[in-house]
Design a protein around this motif. Sequence first.
Motif, short mmCIF file in Angstrom:
data_model
loop_
_atom_site.label_atom_id
_atom_site.label_comp_id
_atom_site.label_asym_id
_atom_site.label_seq_id
_atom_site.Cartn_x
_atom_site.Cartn_y
_atom_site.Cartn_z
N TRP A 156 3.74 4.32 31.99
CA TRP A 156 3.84 3.91 33.38
C TRP A 156 4.57 2.59 33.55
O TRP A 156 5.37 2.43 34.50
CB TRP A 156 2.43 3.82 33.99
CG TRP A 156 1.64 5.08 33.81
CD1 TRP A 156 0.50 5.25 33.07
CD2 TRP A 156 1.94 6.36 34.36
NE1 TRP A 156 0.06 6.55 33.13
CE2 TRP A 156 0.93 7.26 33.91
CE3 TRP A 156 2.95 6.85 35.18
CZ2 TRP A 156 0.91 8.60 34.27
CZ3 TRP A 156 2.94 8.19 35.54
CH2 TRP A 156 1.92 9.06 35.09
N SER A 157 4.37 1.64 32.68
CA SER A 157 5.04 0.34 32.82
C SER A 157 6.55 0.48 32.64
O SER A 157 7.34 -0.13 33.38
CB SER A 157 4.48 -0.66 31.81
OG SER A 157 3.12 -0.94 32.09
N LEU B 147 -1.11 2.43 37.30
CA LEU B 147 -1.31 1.13 36.65
C LEU B 147 -2.48 0.38 37.26
O LEU B 147 -2.73 -0.78 36.91
CB LEU B 147 -0.04 0.29 36.78
CG LEU B 147 1.15 0.78 35.94
CD1 LEU B 147 2.42 0.07 36.35
CD2 LEU B 147 0.87 0.56 34.45
#
Length: 542
Positions: free
Chosen positions: A24-25, A55
């Motif tokens: 996700w990052s 997140l």
Amino acid sequence: MNKKSKKLLQLLREAQAQINAQHWSAALALMLKAKPLDEGNSSLLFQLGWVYMKLDQLAEAQGFLERAETIAGNNAVVLNAVGMAYIRMQLWPSALRALLQSMALDGNNIDTYLNLASAHYNLQENKKSLEVSLKAVLLDASNVTVHLNIGAALLAMGFSEEAAISFETCMVLDPNSLDAQLNLAMINAKQGNTAKAIEDYKLYLSKAQASGHDYIHVGRYFLAYELLKIGQLQEGWAMYESGFDPAVPAYAARSPARRFSVPRWAGQPIPGQRLLVWGEQGIGDEILFLSCLNDVLATGVELVLECNPRLVTTMTRSFPGATVRAAAFDRDKFNQPLFQDFDHHIPMGSLPSLYRNTIEDFKNSLPFVVTDESQRDRFSRRLAGYEGKLKVGICWRSGLLNAERNKEYSAIKDWGVVLKLQNCVFVNLQYSDCEAEIVEAEALYGVFILRWSDLDLKNDIDDVLALIECLDLVITAPTAVNPMAGSLGKATLLVQPDFDWTNLGSDMYPWFANTHCFVPARGKLPAEVLPDIAAFLSQTSA
């Protein structure tokens, strides 16, 4: 395709690959690079909101989703996706708004119907959820989720047998439907088939864990109640901790699901640090769980207690060793605390897992509420003309009624065998609008039930507790009146439709030693025990 468009497409492809890998990052970094290349791309804004949600940066997620919703305008697909994201974030009114707009643009998208049914269900609009789901059947009669939604709505409305048919239909369409298995276990639990419910929940959990199913915590949470019903306290309290999981239906979940930056307390020594104990569920639950608070204070910890505003005055007096204030969190910022003056936190409902793991431990649940002397004097004067009679507080139902809950209570017009007793005077403790019911009972039985227009039984809790302390005993259905009386050590006759999780596998009420349970035979209504209560009162002296 120009250079800018090519760069945008490349970034979006790379971001999608990272999303598919659940990185996700990395996906967020790529999409933030893509955003300046197309500020009006509603699909990109939705994806940014979705990734921020993954997140756990919910305020940022909400901002991007709202922008995507505004820009999408006439894009039914994006609006449906935004609605689904709102559902994941438990923003039910926002979900409803986006999904209704999506459906107005495209009334043939089965996914919109499924999401809309979920939004209505979690807003406890069960009839609307059912109506949407029945329309969805016309689009796809073989869709398992459609039948799951129909069953869930029926079950919430109290139609267990009809709900079972829907879940059994799911099993025909998909013999491996874990959601249907979970709901059939819930029906067994509602019908009092505790052993079968436990067996079904455990089978569900074993399959869900093997498959990585999303709703593991839902099964654990509902299993908790069944384990507590049979007195398996340690395992039951451990399962109860799943009650804040977002997948647990809103009508049953522990709430509010608050968010903290400090660690959750597990009972360990924390010298020199402050602990926040915060309220959850309704006011009756708070009073019930506060029976463990003296155990916390005995550890010597510096304690901050946040509770229902109606309880602040009482609990300040009752727990002088604690700093007591009203629950302080920002509902618009995902229930983040308004104060940061503590180092650890724990919800009240988790205290029993630390201090009540055997029935013997409940001997520590001593009366703990201290009432105001001037208020006691006020009610003592009002009751002064009834010496020689038992002064009996009565509460016959909850303030919240529906098709499912109505079965748990009696009507005051059925209380004739009790109300006609000559050795008693009855005092109203029913905290909802009940004047018409009282007047009807008074006319039927030629009695007068004491009540005062200057006492708000719902909101003036400090006064109500003082009144209860002036009574000889209380008769109540399973409402907040029960723990209120118990917290004072007042003799209480509890009219239960059946033994439930709060009995913890016993035929008594372990939380408060002076509470006596009156439970009808299986399949009978609570009113069936009223003659037994009348006999008890006849043999009791003022």
